[in-house]
Design a protein around this motif. Sequence first.
Motif, PDB file in Angstrom:
ATOM      1  N   SER A 173       0.815  -1.218   0.000  1.00 39.58           N
ATOM      2  CA  SER A 173       0.000   0.000   0.000  1.00 39.58           C
ATOM      3  C   SER A 173       0.848   1.267   0.000  1.00 39.58           C
ATOM      4  N   ASP A 174       2.122   1.158   0.351  1.00 40.07           N
ATOM      5  CA  ASP A 174       3.033   2.306   0.392  1.00 40.07           C
ATOM      6  C   ASP A 174       3.635   2.517  -0.995  1.00 40.07           C
ATOM      7  N   ASN A 179       6.196   4.032  -1.842  1.00 43.12           N
ATOM      8  CA  ASN A 179       7.656   3.882  -1.826  1.00 43.12           C
ATOM      9  C   ASN A 179       8.077   2.424  -1.935  1.00 43.12           C
ATOM     10  N   THR A 192      11.015   1.774   4.571  1.00 45.16           N
ATOM     11  CA  THR A 192       9.579   1.512   4.725  1.00 45.16           C
ATOM     12  C   THR A 192       9.363   0.431   5.778  1.00 45.16           C
TER      13      THR A 192
END
Length: 545
Positions: free
Chosen positions: A317-318, A320, A380
Amino acid sequence: MRNNRRVITAISALALTGVGLAACGGGDGGSGSGSGSDGTLRLGLGEPQNLIPANIQETEGGEIADRLYAGLYTYDMEGNLAPVLADGVPTTEDNKVWTIKLQEGFTFQNGEEITAETFVKSWNYTVYGENANYGAGFFKQIDGWAEMQLGEDPDGDGPEEAAKPEATELSGVKAVDPLTLEVTLAEPWVGFPVTLGYTAFMPMADECLADIDACNETPIGNGPYKIDGKWNHNSSIHMEKWADYKGTQPSIERIEYKIYTGDATAWPDFEAGKIDIAAPGAEEYEVAKAEYGDAMREEETGQTWGLGFPVYDEKFSDPNVRKAFSMAIDRQGYIDGLFQGRYTVANSYTPAVIPGYLEGTCGEACTFDPEAAKQLLADTDFPMDQPVELWVNSGPGEDYLKVLGDQLAANLGITYELKTLEWPDFLGKKDGHELTGPFLTGWSPDYPLNQNYLEPLYGNGPDGNDFGFHGEEFEQLLAEGNRAETLSDAMTKYQEAEKVLAADLPVAPIWVTRTATVIGENVDPDSFQRNPILGTIDINSLKLL
């Protein structure tokens, strides 16, 4: 409700592409019996998912539909609308109400006459929510579309528990007279006519609408060919020229498609002279290029491939995380190693042959930088102690995804597991947001406009696309493009939307396909021509020797 997507099976695109982006090629290597004198063209194809125009979402079914059915329009070699059943191009005064005139005299292969009312009924069937057709999303700009969709499912028990649609007919589609169709959009959209050459807009006979299951097995078409017998699943589809077709008559009397599944490829049959047009797989490319020389046609296409991310999954979902995976891919090395350099590195979501293409929209995310990628991922919350599951449909694509997985493992320090499914199961799980990791994904254009590489794939909210992606600014720019007064202004707005999309990166673009088509000795090479935008071979102009 998802838009229809002309997604590509890895079997057709990576191992068999030859007849077109939809038709998996096999061919005649110059020795062997071939077709020729009996007037039959023999081709290869992956197993289609569906043969009903309203419910086709992949290239295999689209190839068959394009032979058995005829729509209002097709696209010429420059990507312009070319009338088939229509009489001229759509007209409008405000980009909202469009008038389409039909030619007189076209019928279905059961004798039913084709009128404006035929399209009203066909499109209503396609859009009605309980019919669950993949093509319904193509009509969403038409007034009344929302009222024909299923309502909310309050208990989350599935579509069978959802509220019934409020309407059974599109309020924006009317038969003004037997040969005049009027389409009113919910909002003005200058690009609407461009979509009308797509499969979902093809007409269906009343007899077909009365028994969809039977029509799926034995289509009742209205095109230049009619099915001979029925769809022999995982085996073959045969068709013969329909003498009563009022449009342009093809010269080839009969087409026989052999269906390839699993690890099977058409190239051995090509070399044995059992099929007439072919594309070598990656492992045979260099040898085939040397052997066939000018008999191999290589051309740019609009077919794009990339690594899709399940944005709906917490691990991805990130943005990055997705960017780190993308920057860890050595695209040129990947293409050189697997495809002998014959494909093109993708640095945008839209390929160069499509109107509205803008170079380099992927930017830094598509630039190979393993050190930066590894550091970005480390910053992350990505769980490095868990293997990444990589998904693909079974067949040659497994090898291609494995090489990609090896790159990711080496450059990011992850481990991975390869997950394979048969093509229909893969489509179903992707559509249902059930894939638990990145997946190989391909796209062949439905119509020649950069919007087609954006809105159908990544728009319509998180439940409206395969990736669970939603970008408010992205969708706002798409909406502004749709409201533009000219097609040129619309394409500029779509380019802005593409730049915004690239920052979120629901897919890491990797390559754009070039065809490598070998024409067998039974086909007249001078009759061979491929639409440079849609990538499909013009079967109607093709001739046998």
